[in-house]
Design an enzyme around this catalytic site. Sequence first.
Site, mmCIF file in Angstrom:
data_model
loop_
_atom_site.group_PDB
_atom_site.id
_atom_site.type_symbol
_atom_site.label_atom_id
_atom_site.label_comp_id
_atom_site.label_asym_id
_atom_site.label_seq_id
_atom_site.Cartn_x
_atom_site.Cartn_y
_atom_site.Cartn_z
ATOM 1 N N ARG A 116 -31.473 9.852 -24.022
ATOM 2 C CA ARG A 116 -32.496 8.806 -23.909
ATOM 3 C C ARG A 116 -32.877 8.626 -22.436
ATOM 4 O O ARG A 116 -32.064 8.846 -21.539
ATOM 5 C CB ARG A 116 -32.022 7.503 -24.549
ATOM 6 C CG ARG A 116 -31.075 6.711 -23.738
ATOM 7 C CD ARG A 116 -30.282 5.714 -24.554
ATOM 8 N NE ARG A 116 -29.034 5.539 -23.829
ATOM 9 C CZ ARG A 116 -28.441 4.390 -23.587
ATOM 10 N NH1 ARG A 116 -28.923 3.286 -24.085
ATOM 11 N NH2 ARG A 116 -27.343 4.326 -22.883
ATOM 12 N N CYS B 79 -9.273 -5.260 11.078
ATOM 13 C CA CYS B 79 -8.652 -4.621 9.903
ATOM 14 C C CYS B 79 -7.142 -4.808 9.946
ATOM 15 O O CYS B 79 -6.507 -4.456 10.932
ATOM 16 C CB CYS B 79 -9.009 -3.138 9.896
ATOM 17 S SG CYS B 79 -8.040 -2.173 8.714
ATOM 18 N N CYS C 239 -5.217 -1.298 10.507
ATOM 19 C CA CYS C 239 -5.354 -0.489 11.720
ATOM 20 C C CYS C 239 -4.124 -0.654 12.625
ATOM 21 O O CYS C 239 -3.476 -1.696 12.614
ATOM 22 C CB CYS C 239 -6.626 -0.877 12.480
ATOM 23 S SG CYS C 239 -8.115 -0.016 11.914
ATOM 24 N N HIS D 270 -9.547 4.443 10.971
ATOM 25 C CA HIS D 270 -10.173 3.506 10.037
ATOM 26 C C HIS D 270 -11.390 4.097 9.324
ATOM 27 O O HIS D 270 -11.733 3.699 8.219
ATOM 28 C CB HIS D 270 -10.584 2.249 10.822
ATOM 29 C CG HIS D 270 -11.197 1.159 10.001
ATOM 30 N ND1 HIS D 270 -10.422 0.228 9.328
ATOM 31 C CD2 HIS D 270 -12.488 0.842 9.737
ATOM 32 C CE1 HIS D 270 -11.232 -0.616 8.682
ATOM 33 N NE2 HIS D 270 -12.488 -0.269 8.911
ATOM 34 N N ASN E 2 -6.644 2.928 -4.736
ATOM 35 C CA ASN E 2 -7.794 2.175 -5.212
ATOM 36 C C ASN E 2 -8.849 2.289 -4.136
ATOM 37 O O ASN E 2 -8.632 1.809 -3.031
ATOM 38 C CB ASN E 2 -7.370 0.706 -5.350
ATOM 39 C CG ASN E 2 -7.804 0.126 -6.654
ATOM 40 O OD1 ASN E 2 -8.308 0.821 -7.521
ATOM 41 N ND2 ASN E 2 -7.605 -1.169 -6.803
ATOM 42 N N SER F 237 -10.256 -4.222 -1.246
ATOM 43 C CA SER F 237 -10.744 -5.163 -0.244
ATOM 44 C C SER F 237 -10.869 -4.538 1.144
ATOM 45 O O SER F 237 -11.517 -5.102 2.012
ATOM 46 C CB SER F 237 -9.809 -6.367 -0.175
ATOM 47 O OG SER F 237 -8.471 -5.929 -0.018
ATOM 48 N N HIS G 60 -10.099 0.857 4.979
ATOM 49 C CA HIS G 60 -9.146 1.708 5.709
ATOM 50 C C HIS G 60 -8.454 2.625 4.700
ATOM 51 O O HIS G 60 -8.020 2.177 3.654
ATOM 52 C CB HIS G 60 -8.111 0.836 6.435
ATOM 53 C CG HIS G 60 -7.302 1.582 7.434
ATOM 54 N ND1 HIS G 60 -7.448 1.427 8.787
ATOM 55 C CD2 HIS G 60 -6.359 2.532 7.275
ATOM 56 C CE1 HIS G 60 -6.620 2.235 9.420
ATOM 57 N NE2 HIS G 60 -5.947 2.922 8.515
ATOM 58 N N HIS H 214 -6.055 4.110 2.488
ATOM 59 C CA HIS H 214 -4.690 3.706 2.134
ATOM 60 C C HIS H 214 -4.462 3.775 0.630
ATOM 61 O O HIS H 214 -5.407 3.804 -0.150
ATOM 62 C CB HIS H 214 -4.408 2.282 2.631
ATOM 63 C CG HIS H 214 -5.110 1.201 1.851
ATOM 64 N ND1 HIS H 214 -6.463 0.945 1.969
ATOM 65 C CD2 HIS H 214 -4.653 0.328 0.924
ATOM 66 C CE1 HIS H 214 -6.794 -0.052 1.168
ATOM 67 N NE2 HIS H 214 -5.722 -0.439 0.502
ATOM 68 N N GLN I 167 -1.186 2.675 -2.514
ATOM 69 C CA GLN I 167 -0.123 1.717 -2.778
ATOM 70 C C GLN I 167 0.959 2.327 -3.652
ATOM 71 O O GLN I 167 0.732 3.320 -4.337
ATOM 72 C CB GLN I 167 -0.689 0.491 -3.507
ATOM 73 C CG GLN I 167 -1.736 -0.274 -2.724
ATOM 74 C CD GLN I 167 -2.133 -1.555 -3.440
ATOM 75 O OE1 GLN I 167 -1.293 -2.393 -3.740
ATOM 76 N NE2 GLN I 167 -3.403 -1.691 -3.746
ATOM 77 N N HIS J 156 1.076 10.373 -12.253
ATOM 78 C CA HIS J 156 1.944 10.056 -13.369
ATOM 79 C C HIS J 156 3.129 11.004 -13.330
ATOM 80 O O HIS J 156 2.953 12.223 -13.346
ATOM 81 C CB HIS J 156 1.196 10.171 -14.709
ATOM 82 C CG HIS J 156 0.619 8.869 -15.163
ATOM 83 N ND1 HIS J 156 -0.315 8.766 -16.168
ATOM 84 C CD2 HIS J 156 0.878 7.600 -14.756
ATOM 85 C CE1 HIS J 156 -0.607 7.487 -16.345
ATOM 86 N NE2 HIS J 156 0.087 6.768 -15.502
HETATM 87 ZN ZN LIG Z 1 -1.013 10.290 -17.316
HETATM 88 ZN ZN LIG Z 2 -8.429 -0.109 9.637
#
Ligand SMILES: [Zn+2]
Ligand SMILES: [Zn+2]
Length: 355
Positions: free
Chosen positions: A38, A59, A62, A122, A162, A170, A173, A175, A177, A290
């Site tokens: 479409r 930041c 940094c 950065h 992320n 947010s 820079h 990074h 986690q 994973h």
């Molecule tokens: Zn997986």
């Molecule tokens: Zn930075």
Amino acid sequence: MHSISRNMNKFNIEDFPHKRYNPLTGEWILVSPHRAKRPWQGQVEKTAQEERPAYDPGCYLCPGNERAGGKRNPNYKGTYVFTNDFSALLSDTPDGNIDEGGLFMANSEKGICKVLCFSENHSLTVPEMSVTEIRKVVDLWCIEFQEIGSRDFINYVQIFENKGAIMGCSNPHPHGQIWASSSVPVEPTKESFTQKTYFEQHGATLLSDYLQAELKKQERLIVQNDSFVALVPFWATWPFETMIISQRPVQNILELNDSEKTGLADIYKKLTIKYDNLFETSFAYSAGLHQAPTDGGDYPGWHLHMHFYPPLLRSATVKKFMVGYEMLATPQRDITAEQAAKRLRELPDIHYKNK
Ligand SMILES: [Zn+2]
Ligand SMILES: [Zn+2]
């Protein structure tokens, strides 16, 4: 009148709505390829490319800067890791549980949350870093996975990135986690079960058999090297969802040899260059490894892989929402996994900023 030459009476997954099975989670997704035909009348625009400085005094990631909570980063070069100042999980949570007849159940959860700066610079993102620099990130993942995973109260280590404001990240820079927990979270629990069951039935990991089949079919591959393959999984839910799968079945990154670790860095870069080139924007995603749980058990069915869940659909600004039917019933997509893979595969291997 229709002028389609294909036999439209015979079911095929290029033309007809269908459900696809995700053997890793045991769940299904709805694919509606006819809807991708479409016309799209929304706006197609690129985001303004903000040029970021190599150092941002405001930041909190940094080098040398003060973080909220008063701690100061050292003048690091390369990677740097610290315990999240606002951890979602805490290591000193007391044990305990609540169970009122199965209706009100709660268990104490212990854990550790860390932040991993990928570079002191950065202005960089993964696709703009060198393979040598990304390899340092892989090495840091290994150190942290080993150290955190060996703690008595940690049974699962989730490493993730992320990226992009659209994903709620947010800080630009570069990074990632780590959130590590005393229980195995929901998604890895599903994949533990399906991979164990498959291994018991076939004597091979689910993902090695899947990868071999995909390497034969070719139609969902994006890029590969000697150690890893990046592809759009048959059951992808997000428009440009991908997976990186290790060619050799290993349960976690500690089992990778030296050249495979470099291979992981290499494919991480190659895939994210494709992503940036898709809409010529810094492509947002949630991505993560994973791996087998770290509870001391043996998991011969677990096969190391990395998921990329990007929300963008048609341009740098038009994102897919999981709403309506998807919240209430089943996730759904229009563009097929094969179409998405073809688009990504055919993009240049050189980052658009370096053209
Ligand atoms: Zn997986
Ligand atoms: Zn930075």
